[in-house]
Design an enzyme around this catalytic site. Sequence first.
Site, mmCIF file in Angstrom:
data_model
loop_
_atom_site.group_PDB
_atom_site.id
_atom_site.type_symbol
_atom_site.label_atom_id
_atom_site.label_comp_id
_atom_site.label_asym_id
_atom_site.label_seq_id
_atom_site.Cartn_x
_atom_site.Cartn_y
_atom_site.Cartn_z
ATOM 1 N N LYS A 13 42.928 26.860 47.763
ATOM 2 C CA LYS A 13 44.112 27.391 47.072
ATOM 3 C C LYS A 13 44.021 28.918 46.921
ATOM 4 O O LYS A 13 44.951 29.634 47.245
ATOM 5 C CB LYS A 13 44.262 26.764 45.675
ATOM 6 C CG LYS A 13 44.350 25.250 45.675
ATOM 7 C CD LYS A 13 44.574 24.697 44.273
ATOM 8 C CE LYS A 13 43.433 24.924 43.287
ATOM 9 N NZ LYS A 13 42.188 24.207 43.599
ATOM 10 N N ARG A 88 46.868 21.840 35.624
ATOM 11 C CA ARG A 88 45.774 20.934 35.968
ATOM 12 C C ARG A 88 46.001 19.551 35.355
ATOM 13 O O ARG A 88 45.218 18.644 35.561
ATOM 14 C CB ARG A 88 44.445 21.471 35.427
ATOM 15 C CG ARG A 88 43.831 22.630 36.210
ATOM 16 C CD ARG A 88 43.162 22.139 37.446
ATOM 17 N NE ARG A 88 41.834 22.628 37.771
ATOM 18 C CZ ARG A 88 41.485 23.861 38.108
ATOM 19 N NH1 ARG A 88 42.336 24.843 38.088
ATOM 20 N NH2 ARG A 88 40.253 24.134 38.463
ATOM 21 N N ARG A 127 30.042 28.421 48.885
ATOM 22 C CA ARG A 127 31.006 29.443 48.479
ATOM 23 C C ARG A 127 30.318 30.576 47.714
ATOM 24 O O ARG A 127 29.506 30.347 46.834
ATOM 25 C CB ARG A 127 32.059 28.778 47.585
ATOM 26 C CG ARG A 127 33.089 29.737 47.074
ATOM 27 C CD ARG A 127 34.332 29.025 46.685
ATOM 28 N NE ARG A 127 34.257 28.463 45.346
ATOM 29 C CZ ARG A 127 35.305 27.911 44.741
ATOM 30 N NH1 ARG A 127 36.459 27.810 45.354
ATOM 31 N NH2 ARG A 127 35.179 27.430 43.526
ATOM 32 N N ARG A 160 29.140 31.195 41.962
ATOM 33 C CA ARG A 160 29.655 30.886 40.626
ATOM 34 C C ARG A 160 28.774 29.832 39.965
ATOM 35 O O ARG A 160 28.312 28.907 40.622
ATOM 36 C CB ARG A 160 31.083 30.333 40.752
ATOM 37 C CG ARG A 160 32.111 31.414 40.848
ATOM 38 C CD ARG A 160 33.459 30.892 41.254
ATOM 39 N NE ARG A 160 33.894 29.705 40.531
ATOM 40 C CZ ARG A 160 35.094 29.146 40.694
ATOM 41 N NH1 ARG A 160 35.958 29.673 41.544
ATOM 42 N NH2 ARG A 160 35.433 28.066 40.026
ATOM 43 N N ARG A 171 33.592 18.873 37.959
ATOM 44 C CA ARG A 171 34.914 19.427 38.315
ATOM 45 C C ARG A 171 35.677 18.480 39.225
ATOM 46 O O ARG A 171 36.880 18.290 39.055
ATOM 47 C CB ARG A 171 34.726 20.779 39.011
ATOM 48 C CG ARG A 171 34.337 21.860 38.049
ATOM 49 C CD ARG A 171 33.787 23.058 38.768
ATOM 50 N NE ARG A 171 34.796 23.729 39.553
ATOM 51 C CZ ARG A 171 34.521 24.468 40.623
ATOM 52 N NH1 ARG A 171 33.279 24.595 41.042
ATOM 53 N NH2 ARG A 171 35.476 25.067 41.263
HETATM 54 P P1 AMP Z 1 38.906 27.309 39.289
HETATM 55 O O1 AMP Z 1 38.499 28.698 39.629
HETATM 56 O O2 AMP Z 1 40.381 27.064 39.472
HETATM 57 O O3 AMP Z 1 38.058 26.270 39.968
HETATM 58 O O4 AMP Z 1 38.645 27.147 37.715
HETATM 59 C C1 AMP Z 1 37.364 27.325 37.159
HETATM 60 C C2 AMP Z 1 37.302 26.679 35.800
HETATM 61 O O5 AMP Z 1 38.252 27.312 34.902
HETATM 62 C C3 AMP Z 1 37.672 25.195 35.750
HETATM 63 O O6 AMP Z 1 36.591 24.347 36.103
HETATM 64 C C4 AMP Z 1 38.055 25.048 34.269
HETATM 65 O O7 AMP Z 1 36.913 25.046 33.435
HETATM 66 C C5 AMP Z 1 38.808 26.348 34.015
HETATM 67 N N1 AMP Z 1 40.237 26.208 34.332
HETATM 68 C C6 AMP Z 1 40.925 26.832 35.336
HETATM 69 N N2 AMP Z 1 42.210 26.488 35.318
HETATM 70 C C7 AMP Z 1 42.366 25.607 34.274
HETATM 71 C C8 AMP Z 1 43.462 24.873 33.745
HETATM 72 N N3 AMP Z 1 44.693 24.973 34.284
HETATM 73 N N4 AMP Z 1 43.238 24.077 32.667
HETATM 74 C C9 AMP Z 1 42.025 23.985 32.106
HETATM 75 N N5 AMP Z 1 40.928 24.626 32.570
HETATM 76 C C10 AMP Z 1 41.090 25.441 33.649
#
Ligand code: AMP
Length: 216
Positions: A13, A88, A127, A160, A171
């Site tokens: 994404k 989400r 990554r 990360r 996740r």
């Molecule tokens: P991402 O970079 O999109 O994988 O997001 C990293 C982390 O941020 C996720 O594992 C969640 O802990 C938090 N996070 C990101 N977007 C959301 C969301 N829309 N709702 C809740 N937690 C989020």
Amino acid sequence: MYVILLGLPGAGKGTQAALLKNETGLAHVTTGELFRENIRLGTALGKKAQPFVESGRLVPDEITIGMLLDRISQPDCARGCMLDGFPRNLEQARALDEALAGDGKRIDRAIYISVATGKLVRRLSGRWSCPNCGAVYNEISLPPKTPGVCDNCGFQLEQRKDDRPDAVRTRLEVNLKNLEPLLDYYRAQGKLCEAPGEGDVEDVTRAVRACLEGEH
Ligand code: AMP
């Protein structure tokens, strides 16, 4: 144009939104990056979000929704944006629809970048991200020109914390549970378009572009 990118962690994404940003002129809004930035800066929001982000759990809606609505009210989103990582879950999807409707706006399209779960663990563990500019690389599919160094700004790349095996498992579980209801939600509104996400980065970009141009 307000576009949502849906897909499991590691589906691509963020990569696609970054690639299409210049072409579409749409701001790239990513909740994961907003949280990471707040954590880096040590803000009150960052302190609340940190334990959730680092263990791979969703940050509670009362924190996430406010942060996102505040971000999309900024001038660079006035004519639309591409949302990556939000919504989400259904609560977030409904809150977003309500807030946009209040401004006479709406989501135009939800693009689902589909990748089989089995491929994602390997992708996520390969990554690497730039802690300075947020650029994302992959050891196999999108390596930096010099190993370990960001092409854009020369910073040392990092893995990360939540791309480590325990957090990756959490996740994927959390996101798998929430994905189907979200796909159903946007399908029922006639807004869902699927972009197969397992090919080369360029192939996926073409599929996402076709969705943006309205080809289902
Ligand atoms: P991402 O970079 O999109 O994988 O997001 C990293 C982390 O941020 C996720 O594992 C969640 O802990 C938090 N996070 C990101 N977007 C959301 C969301 N829309 N709702 C809740 N937690 C989020």
